[in-house]
Design an enzyme around this catalytic site. Structure first.
Site, PDB file in Angstrom:
ATOM      1  N   GLY A   1       0.292   7.467   3.333  1.00  0.00           N
ATOM      2  CA  GLY A   1      -0.345   6.815   4.472  1.00  0.00           C
ATOM      3  C   GLY A   1      -0.658   5.362   4.203  1.00  0.00           C
ATOM      4  O   GLY A   1      -1.220   4.671   5.049  1.00  0.00           O
TER       5      GLY A   1
ATOM      6  N   ARG B   1      -0.701 -11.779  -3.939  1.00  0.00           N
ATOM      7  CA  ARG B   1       0.142 -11.976  -2.759  1.00  0.00           C
ATOM      8  C   ARG B   1       0.094 -10.717  -1.897  1.00  0.00           C
ATOM      9  O   ARG B   1       0.393  -9.615  -2.366  1.00  0.00           O
ATOM     10  CB  ARG B   1       1.563 -12.253  -3.220  1.00  0.00           C
ATOM     11  CG  ARG B   1       2.546 -12.651  -2.142  1.00  0.00           C
ATOM     12  CD  ARG B   1       3.910 -12.826  -2.808  1.00  0.00           C
ATOM     13  NE  ARG B   1       4.919 -13.346  -1.896  1.00  0.00           N
ATOM     14  CZ  ARG B   1       6.208 -13.425  -2.208  1.00  0.00           C
ATOM     15  NH1 ARG B   1       6.632 -13.027  -3.401  1.00  0.00           N
ATOM     16  NH2 ARG B   1       7.079 -13.903  -1.343  1.00  0.00           N
TER      17      ARG B   1
ATOM     18  N   ASN C   1       2.006  -7.193   3.208  1.00  0.00           N
ATOM     19  CA  ASN C   1       1.855  -6.929   4.644  1.00  0.00           C
ATOM     20  C   ASN C   1       0.370  -6.947   4.983  1.00  0.00           C
ATOM     21  O   ASN C   1      -0.343  -5.983   4.704  1.00  0.00           O
ATOM     22  CB  ASN C   1       2.469  -5.581   5.012  1.00  0.00           C
ATOM     23  CG  ASN C   1       2.425  -5.300   6.511  1.00  0.00           C
ATOM     24  OD1 ASN C   1       1.565  -5.799   7.234  1.00  0.00           O
ATOM     25  ND2 ASN C   1       3.354  -4.488   6.991  1.00  0.00           N
TER      26      ASN C   1
ATOM     27  N   THR D   1      -0.920  -3.661   7.049  1.00  0.00           N
ATOM     28  CA  THR D   1      -1.128  -2.402   6.337  1.00  0.00           C
ATOM     29  C   THR D   1      -2.161  -2.578   5.228  1.00  0.00           C
ATOM     30  O   THR D   1      -2.918  -1.645   4.923  1.00  0.00           O
ATOM     31  CB  THR D   1       0.189  -1.876   5.745  1.00  0.00           C
ATOM     32  OG1 THR D   1       0.780  -2.877   4.909  1.00  0.00           O
ATOM     33  CG2 THR D   1       1.164  -1.506   6.852  1.00  0.00           C
TER      34      THR D   1
ATOM     35  N   GLY E   1      -5.302  -0.424  -2.495  1.00  0.00           N
ATOM     36  CA  GLY E   1      -5.774   0.910  -2.130  1.00  0.00           C
ATOM     37  C   GLY E   1      -7.144   1.240  -2.681  1.00  0.00           C
ATOM     38  O   GLY E   1      -7.939   1.921  -2.039  1.00  0.00           O
ATOM     39  N   GLU E   2      -7.438   0.747  -3.898  1.00  0.00           N
ATOM     40  CA  GLU E   2      -8.692   1.093  -4.573  1.00  0.00           C
ATOM     41  C   GLU E   2      -9.791   0.046  -4.380  1.00  0.00           C
ATOM     42  O   GLU E   2     -10.963   0.388  -4.219  1.00  0.00           O
ATOM     43  CB  GLU E   2      -8.417   1.250  -6.073  1.00  0.00           C
ATOM     44  CG  GLU E   2      -8.192   2.642  -6.584  1.00  0.00           C
ATOM     45  CD  GLU E   2      -6.953   3.329  -6.034  1.00  0.00           C
ATOM     46  OE1 GLU E   2      -6.951   4.561  -6.028  1.00  0.00           O
ATOM     47  OE2 GLU E   2      -6.003   2.667  -5.605  1.00  0.00           O
TER      48      GLU E   2
END
Length: 762
Positions: A482, A644, A647, A650, A720-721
């Site tokens: 996801g 960097r 996206n 997202t 993500g973290e």
């Protein structure tokens, strides 16, 4: 309302796709139901398995009677430890890519019960409903033994884990004399923090569908964060040839750690399929989702000493964390404190306590999501005692060198995170006095915290195949839980070869694809993205080489670096009118395809001389009802420095999701244990509280510009973290500012706030 992320213009300069907020390439499939998950694949003659779970936490099975279940028409078999086949039970075969040191749990191995909800039988029937009903008819009798599930009761019975656990970085050796410095400090705080057990509760429950083919080969659809990890594990445990098993996991409905290790439903499904010679699906129920790993309960002590100007003179961070009886699950909990702040006298310590529970498991930002909030709440408390602004205290002890190693950070834009986050939030308007801001009976609080997470990278391989029609297919056996992996890998590939996104297809979640590590730890873009870049760079080099060698071609004679790719064409950088299509180049060379494979390898030398990390500053506003003690998190600003950004759309989604999870950690998520029985009492979504729409208000994401040539070829760090680690502390600090009540026991529930209000402030 969720605000749009703030993206610096420099991020959009490298190419046509990298740095731009592209929509998810798999979005249409997901919103139309076209995306299929592990339990949605079917095949003729599919049987269904349902697991019977233990009702005690410790002891032995003395009797299993499955006769009533087997008497039902359509029930095919009931597997138990008494009739299971002989398999490769020794520990080495059972190791998986994410396994900690120790002896892995092996379902149906023997009569011993080592944790509550342990699978003790598998009922297989023609339909799911029949299998579930028949499972209720299986009679299991136990001889219970004394159990220990209370970390607080056994906090002194601990041990220090060794250095032999892959991925575990033990606390560094003490520097200076922290205890003496603490005793002599002009100002001190010495605090205890507790973090409750949390369980993964992704929307998609764990399931495995095993298709048994006539030739004995297996196609396995598994909920996993690493198809190759599941593939290797299946082949080892069941002694099957690698060519006889293929694992597919094209879509994963949430994971963040729960899919890193093969869970027991995979074993059960493969066991049934290979023994019955037919296709079988096993899916866990929501209560059974509490039968495996979790974020471990933790007790921490943080003691800080400082001079009156805010200079840290002593820092002690100690943690006791639960593990199982059979494995040494460890997390990096305390090291962040030694890395985050400059201090000459530091002592960090980490110990484990064995309990009768399933081995804990990585959960979003493991270790950091537990340890960083403790140090960040302690820093806020110290700032309050000193009469300093919390940002000022952090800047006073800021460091561009990692004190744990003496190495400089490859990049660290945390100062900019503080500045930009504070400006966006309006921090300058904060009245520092607790209980000084209100709206009627609503107490308003503003809090902030810093965050840190490793910028990791592993080896990965990617394959790129360009067709004469200008279509590109790229593949690597990674996963997309996801996070947007499909999309960002497509962007990287399209950017390098100058193709529209619609002309690029990225394949993942297939054990037959080139090697990729399990997706976790915020290293997928760094690892797999670097491999995709390397493979596409090779395709580009071959294509350009062919173009400049074309007789009488528009690019004949110019240098490789003078060629640009865009819109399916190759053109001269200095004169774009000199151009030729990809199709023309390949046709002239007599090629239908150009195919290349490449491996990405971390910059080991750079990593040995630098500390690579992402950083953040989180600002939170809360409203606390003075009479009821209820808390609303009304605003969060998260400023993130992560190199960097491939996206921004997202990536911002990742940070927003992490903030929501951080709200859950701060206020709601807690697995409650009845220690008399050794069993979880809220193992369902009704009683295990997680944030819902009404709990989530304004979330504003800022990506701070950060350039890093050392982290990987893309210059990108994972997000993500990092989005979660500072959130619980920022909310906790905001609650203190609102109420004057300091709660150090997460989650901060209404009863704890009311108790603090009733007992006095501070």
């Amino acid at each position: 309302m969720i605000a749009k992320p703030s993206i610096p213009d420099v991020l959009t300069e490298p190419g046509a796709h990298i740095g731009r907020p592209a929509r998810r390439v798999d979005g249409r499939l997901k919103v139309t139901g076209g995306a299929k998950y592990a339990a949605e694949f079917s095949t003729p003659g599919l049987a269904h398995g349902y697991i019977v779970s233990s009702t005690i936490a410790r002891g032995r099975i003395t009797r299993i009677d499955a006769s009533a279940a087997l008497a039902l028409p359509g029930v095919l078999h009931v597997f138990t430890h008494e009739n299971r086949p002989s398999l490769a039970w020794f520990d080495r075969k059972w190791k998986d890519e994410d396994a900690p040191k120790g002896s892995p749990f092996r379902p149906l191995y023997d009569a011993e019960i080592i944790h509550s909800l342990q699978p003790v039988a598998l009922v297989v029937a023609d339909s799911f409903e029949l299998a579930r009903y028949a499972a209720r008819l299986v009679e299991v009798e136990y001889e219970a033994a004394p159990h220990r599930t209370d970390l607080h009761a056994h906090r002194d019975d601990t041990y220090t884990p060794g250095k032999d656990k892959g991925g575990f970085e033990p606390p560094p050796k003490p520097r200076g004399d922290a205890d003496k410095a603490l005793a002599e400090a002009e100002m001190t705080v010495d605090l205890e923090f507790t973090q409750a057990t949390e369980h993964h509760n992704p929307m998609e429950m764990h399931a495995s569908t095993v298709v048994h083919h006539e030739d004995g080969t297996l196609t396995v659809y598994d909920k996993t964060q690493g198809a190759q990890n599941s593939h290797t594990w299946i082949c080892n445990v069941f002694d099957l040839p690698k060519s006889g098993v293929r694992v597919l996991s094209p879509f994963v409905g949430g994971a963040f750690g729960s899919g890193l290790r093969p869970q027991h439903q995979l074993f059960m499904a493969v066991l049934a399929a290979t023994q019955l010679k037919r296709s079988v699906r096993v899916e866990l129920s929501r209560p059974q989702m509490f039968s495996f790993g979790h974020r471990p309960e933790t007790i921490q002590r943080v003691a800080l000493g400082a001079s009156r100007d805010g200079t840290l003179t002593a820092l002690i961070h100690e943690a006791v964390q639960e593990s199982s009886q059979n494995e040494n699950y460890v997390e990096v909990v305390v090291n962040w404190s030694g890395q985050q702040y400059k201090c000459d006298n530091v002592r960090l310590d980490y110990k484990l306590c064995r309990l009768d529970v399933h081995t804990p498991l990585d959960q979003r930002a493991p270790g950091a999501a537990t340890g960083v909030p403790a140090i960040e709440i302690a820093m806020d408390e110290l700032a309050h005692k000193l009469g300093m602004d919390p940002i000022e205290l952090r800047l006073k002890n800021y460091t561009d060198v990692d004190p744990n190693t003496g190495n400089p950070f490859s990049s660290k834009e945390l100062r900019a995170c503080f500045a930009q986050g504070a400006e966006r939030f309006g921090w300058a308007g904060r009245n520092p006095t607790p209980r000084s801001m209100r709206d009627g009976r609503q107490l308003i609080g503003w809090g902030m915290a810093a965050g840190v997470w490793d910028a990791m990278q592993g080896q990965a391989v990617a394959k790129a195949k360009l067709g004469i029609d200008g279509k590109l297919v790229v593949g690597s056996a990674t996963a997309d839980i996801g996070t947007g992996t499909y999309t960002v890998m497509t962007q990287i590939a399209a950017d390098i070869l100058g193709l529209p996104l619609d002309d690029v297809a990225f394949h993942l979640g297939d054990s037959s694809l080139p090697m990729a590590p399990i997706e976790g730890g915020s290293w997928t873009v760094s690892s797999v993205g670097s491999a995709v870049k390397a493979a596409c760079d090779r395709v580009r080099d071959r294509l350009v080489g062919l173009a400049i060698k074309m007789d009488d071609g528009p690019l004949a004679g110019i240098g490789n670096e003078e060629v640009i790719l865009a819109d399916g064409h190759l053109a001269a950088r200095a004169d774009p009118s000199r151009r030729v299509s990809i199709t023309a180049v390949m046709r002239a060379a007599g090629l239908l395809t150009i195919e290349e494979e490449a491996r990405s390898i971390p910059y080991y030398l750079a990593r040995s001389r630098h500390t690579l990390a992402t950083h953040s500053a989180v600002f939170a506003e809360v409203r606390v009802d003075e009479d009821l003690g209820t808390v609303q998190v009304t605003r969060v600003v998260s400023a993130v420095a992560a190199g960097r950004i491939i996206n921004p759309k997202t990536a911002a989604s990742q940070i927003m999701g992490a903030v929501v999870w951080g709200i859950g950690m701060a206020l709601e998520e807690e697995t409650l244990t009845d220690h008399t029985l050794g069993r979880y009492v809220n193992h369902d979504i009704a009683e295990y509280h997680i944030p819902v729409n009404a709990d989530v208000h304004d979330i504003d994401v800022i990506f701070v510009e950060e350039h890093d040539d050392l982290v990987n070829p893309l210059g990108a760090k994972g997000v993500g973290e990092i989005g979660i680690v500072g959130v619980p502390a920022a909310i906790s600090n905001a609650i203190f500012h609102a109420t004057g009540v300091r709660v150090r026991d997460l989650p901060i529930t209404v009863d704890k706030i009311l108790s603090g209000l009733a007992g006095g402030r501070g």
